[in-house]
Design an enzyme around this catalytic site. Structure first.
Site, PDB file in Angstrom:
ATOM      1  N   GLY A  30      37.536  45.614  36.257  1.00 35.47           N
ATOM      2  CA  GLY A  30      37.473  44.855  37.512  1.00 35.47           C
ATOM      3  C   GLY A  30      36.796  43.697  37.808  1.00 35.47           C
ATOM      4  N   LEU A  32      38.661  41.200  39.518  1.00 37.11           N
ATOM      5  CA  LEU A  32      39.305  40.726  38.789  1.00 37.11           C
ATOM      6  C   LEU A  32      39.825  38.878  38.758  1.00 37.11           C
ATOM      7  CD1 LEU A  32      42.290  43.428  38.813  1.00 37.11           C
ATOM      8  CD2 LEU A  32      40.686  42.664  36.925  1.00 37.11           C
ATOM      9  N   HIS A  36      42.688  37.702  34.159  1.00 36.26           N
ATOM     10  CA  HIS A  36      43.397  40.108  34.838  1.00 36.26           C
ATOM     11  C   HIS A  36      44.599  39.430  35.004  1.00 36.26           C
ATOM     12  CE1 HIS A  36      38.781  40.496  34.930  1.00 36.26           C
ATOM     13  NE2 HIS A  36      38.863  40.831  33.926  1.00 36.26           N
TER      14      HIS A  36
END
Length: 285
Positions: A30, A32, A36
């Site tokens: 996560g 992000l 990503h």
């Protein structure tokens, strides 16, 4: 886009997605950023369906590391992934990934033992264990990881090959080139820990690495190039340098000098509350 937190709905959803073709998995913790999202975009080019996992894995954090402080932004992350056309977000809780009585650990020898493996004991055991679980849960045809953590990528490929994984096969685990900010700093969720002053100073990391590579490729003694790199980082505001090593790109063995094989320069250094890692290719001799 589906957001799923438990295993039974995940299995049903994945089987439904599979009827449309290949599934790509992008594992993340996560918080992000565009690095990503670059993985997601590459996944969409390679597969009919894309699954992104979001799980802050406690097994890969050591004592006194930043597990509690690691940013958790699920709602924001899901909005970004929905905008990229992701089909499914797999966001299990710790109790789903590691239920009561969980007692299994995957340790990958060799590639996991130096560099970050030495600086962060147990870290890569946690990485290998959680990634193997994610592979078994989603059973993707392929998976994508950023090359910024070159050692992690090597560990995951070794794990998949040694355990004879089929979905994905080791050859279907793809590295994607490091995504960098405009000034060259590698994108990382941990960059958010930096103050504006520290962020400005952090660009010394990729700058010093490129300068060291020029020296290595021009014939400067490796020890001199690496010690100069470390001195530059400390003079630029970094608190410490965990390692700065020239390694074989495949097995990550530390090299005493430039060789005729593919090589990577790998560095980890601390600035403020952040520990930054980076790596770059070095041309064979």
């Amino acid at each position: 886009m589906q957001l799923i937190h438990t295993l039974d709905p995940l299995r049903s959803a994945v089987e439904s997605l599979r009827t449309d073709g290949a599934i790509a998995l992008v594992p993340t913790m996560g918080a992000l950023h565009d690095g990503h999202l670059t993985l997601v975009r590459e996944a969409k080019l390679r597969a009919a369906r894309v699954v992104v996992s979001i799980f802050v894995n406690p097994l890969q954090f050591g004592a006194n590391e930043d597990l509690d402080a690691y940013p958790r932004q699920l709602e924001r992350d899901c909005a970004l992934l929905d905008g990229e056309g992701v089909d499914l977000v797999w966001a299990p809780g710790v109790e789903v990934m590691y239920p009561a009585g969980f007692a299994t650990n995957i340790a990958v020898s060799g590639v996991s033992e130096g560099l970050d493996g030495a600086a962060r004991p147990g870290h890569f055991d946690g990485v290998a264990t959680v990634v193997c679980k994610l592979f078994n849960q989603v059973r993707p045809d392929l998976a994508l990881f950023g090359e910024k953590d070159w050692q992690q990528l090597a560990v995951i490929r070794r794990m998949a090959r040694d355990l004879d994984l089929v979905l994905p096969h080791a050859d279907a685990i793809h590295g994607v080139a490091t995504v960098r900010e405009a000034d060259g700093l590698a994108m990382s969720s941990r960059n958010a820990y930096l103050t504006p002053e520290q962020r400005a100073a952090a660009v010394a990391l990729p700058t010093a690495m490129r300068a060291a590579i020029v020296e290595i490729e021009s014939g400067v003694a490796l020890d001199d190039a690496l010690s100069g790199l470390a001195r530059t980082l400390l003079a630029s505001g970094f608190l410490s340098v965990d390692y700065a090593e020239l390694c074989d790109a495949a097995d990550l063995s530390v090299l005493p000098a430039r060789s005729n094989k593919p090589m990577r320069l790998l560095v980890a250094a601390r600035i403020g509350k952040a520990r930054l890692i980076d790596n770059m290719a070095v041309a064979p001799s």
